[in-house]
Design an enzyme around this catalytic site. Structure first.
Site: not given
Ligand code: PEP
Ligand code: MG
Length: 543
Positions: A186, A504
């Site tokens: 928290h 991502c």
């Molecule tokens: C990545 O490999 O770019 C990815 C987003 O996964 P990780 O959580 O392994 O960084």
């Protein structure tokens, strides 16, 4: 080079540079004398009166706060008023316990009960020790007030309670380092909403002497003790970039972009900041945090509770949940089998070798989505190594009931190992999956690992890639061109097959790289919530 680099769980993405102030565990004492040593009814009523006083103080403190911080302090006040706590306390006094023993014992027993309930309740349990001490001080008439400096400082403490967190003034406290506790406590949530960067659970944190110069990087969870001039300069630039980005968010960040800018989340506690930062959904929900630090896998119920909290915040949007991606360096006791091959012990290879874990996670996600049907749930498998493995994942999900039916869920995979870039494999994967997401952190690491001409010490480790805003290869380096060309191939191949492709990994937050991805047709970029505003602003002015 810094004298030492310590590592913990970073909360938020800020950087802090400053000197430390060490807050020792308060030496609480209970004034003794007279009836204070007498167990029984009188002491019980005195203890109840002290509890009531602390509860009403907490409520008064809560009224001064807002948002998450306020609801946490109110919840703590509520716990103090729980009749079950009073009844346990009464039993302790009846058995002849001294006041401080009775209070600590009762609070500890109640805390175990909350821990057994798991999930959100278990998180509350961590605060009970601190509440017990406060009640003891109230009862003994010894109320020590926590004295924090009035000049800028970085706080080091063993375990940060919400009570101390609520006393921290973000205008002077630049950052917090704790020895115990995790990113979801928290206190950490409260500091995050106050934009105070935190690195929690740093082993050896309390060995850093008072007044030591440190750099704290919450995005990588690193603490540089006595950093050198070069490190200070590098991190000062990041710290400045964070501040200036915040200033331009209002002007630039609201412009529409030809790409969805989504959030990378590690737990439900980050949802609020992602929403506040303008995330258009969650592009990568890392689920590892739920699984770490426990002898057994989290129950389906616990998982569902956590996923529900996230899905509820993104109604009308998309949440891409990534299945557990256990790493080699953090083995989980309940993942009994590793699977075979180069990627044994990781990602989908490990999940398929432990089908009970995979099934529970899929079911938990599916059930959570049932409660929030307005949130679009996409599920993706990490570290997929071949088209055959992707097929095995889709078949598994179909057997669990996730394919077809009244509310079909989109199933995809992460493209993050070079083996799936082989032409035929990539096309097969794209044809069978609903979407792909490119994990540039692992992809860069493994491509460079396979690329012999690059000297070993020139290859960034996965950890380094995580802690960097940009790929740290030179702009004109052939290695960067190599990574870019592979990302481009995936995006263009996905377009050809009519499947959505997102990025991502950390590269998505680098405006220069993101601009290229957008030109090639990427559908979404997913980045840490704290970086959304500055990425949107940079893209709005460059596109
Ligand atoms: C990545 O490999 O770019 C990815 C987003 O996964 P990780 O959580 O392994 O960084
Ligand atoms: Mg990865």
């Amino acid at each position: 080079m810094a004298e030492r680099v310590l590592v913990g769980a970073g909360v938020g993405a800020g950087v802090a540079i400053g000197t430390t102030f060490y807050l020792p565990a308060a030496a609480y004492r209970l004034a003794r004398g007279g009836n204070m040593q007498d167990p029984g009814r009188i002491m019980f009523s005195a203890a109840r009166a002290a509890i009531a006083e602390v509860a009403s103080d907490l409520e008064a403190e809560a009224l001064e706060l807002d948002g998450d911080a306020q609801s946490i302090i109110f919840a703590l006040a509520g716990i103090l008023c729980d009749p079950e706590l009073a009844s346990v306390l009464k039993d302790f006094f009846a058995e002849g316990a001294r006041p401080e023993q009775a209070i600590r014992g009762a609070f500890a027993q109640f805390s175990r009960k909350l821990t057994a309930l798991g999930g959100y309740f278990a998180e509350r349990a961590a605060d009970l020790d601190d509440l017990a001490e406060r009640v003891i001080r109230q009862l003994g008439g010894v109320l020590e007030s926590v004295q924090l400096p009035e000049h800028p400082y970085i706080l080091i403490t063993e375990n940060l309670s919400p009570l101390i967190a609520s006393k921290i003034d973000p205008a002077v406290c630049r950052g917090v380092i704790t020895a115990i506790g995790g990113a979801t406590s928290h206190a950490a949530i409260m500091l995050k909403s106050a934009r105070v960067p935190v690195v929690a659970g740093v082993y050896d944190a309390t060995s850093i002497a008072n007044g030591t110069r440190v750099v704290l990087d919450a995005s990588s969870g690193q603490v540089f003790v006595n950093p050198d001039a070069h490190e200070i300069e590098r991190y000062s630039l990041v710290a400045e970039a964070n501040t200036s980005a915040i200033q331009i968010i209002s002007e630039q960040a609201l412009k529409p972009l030809p790409v969805q800018v989504m959030a990378n989340l590690g737990s439900s506690t980050e949802s609020a900041s992602a929403v506040a930062a303008g995330a258009e959904g969650v592009g990568l929900l890392r689920t590892e945090l739920l699984f770490l630090g426990s002898e057994s896998a989290p129950s389906l119920q616990d998982q569902m509770f956590e996923y529900s909290k996230i899905l509820s915040r993104f109604s009308g949007q998309k949440v891409v949940a990534r299945l557990l991606d256990v790493d080699f360096d953090k083995p989980l006791p309940f993942m009994r089998n590793t699977g075979e091959g180069k990627y044994s012990g990781r990602g989908l290879t490990a999940l398929l070798a432990n089908p009970e874990v995979l099934e529970a996670q899929l079911r938990a996600l599916w059930q959570a989505q049932g409660y929030y049907p307005r949130t679009e749930l996409w599920i993706m498998a990490p570290m997929v190594t071949s088209a055959a493995q992707a097929r095995a994942f889709l078949d598994f999900a179909a057997a669990v009931g996730l394919v077809g039916g009244v509310r079909p869920i989109k199933l995809g995979v992460m493209i993050e190992v070079p083996e799936v870039l082989v032409e035929g494999e990539l096309t097969l994967i794209l044809r069978m999956c609903d979407f792909v997401s490119i994990g540039t952190n692992d992809l860069t690491h493994y491509i460079l690992q396979d690329y012999q001409p690059l000297a070993n010490d020139a290859k960034p480790s996965k950890g380094e890639l995580h802690s960097r805003r940009t790929l740290s290869l030179d702009v004109d380096s052939p290695y960067e061109a190599l990574i870019y060309s592979q990302v481009r191939r995936v995006i263009e191949a996905a377009k050809l097959e009519g499947k959505p492709a997102g990025v991502c990994g950390e590269m998505a937050s680098d405006a220069r790289a993101a601009t290229q991805f957008i030109k090639w047709g990427v559908d979404s970029l997913s980045v840490a919530p704290a970086l959304i505003g500055q990425l949107r602003a940079a893209l709005a002015s460059s596109l």
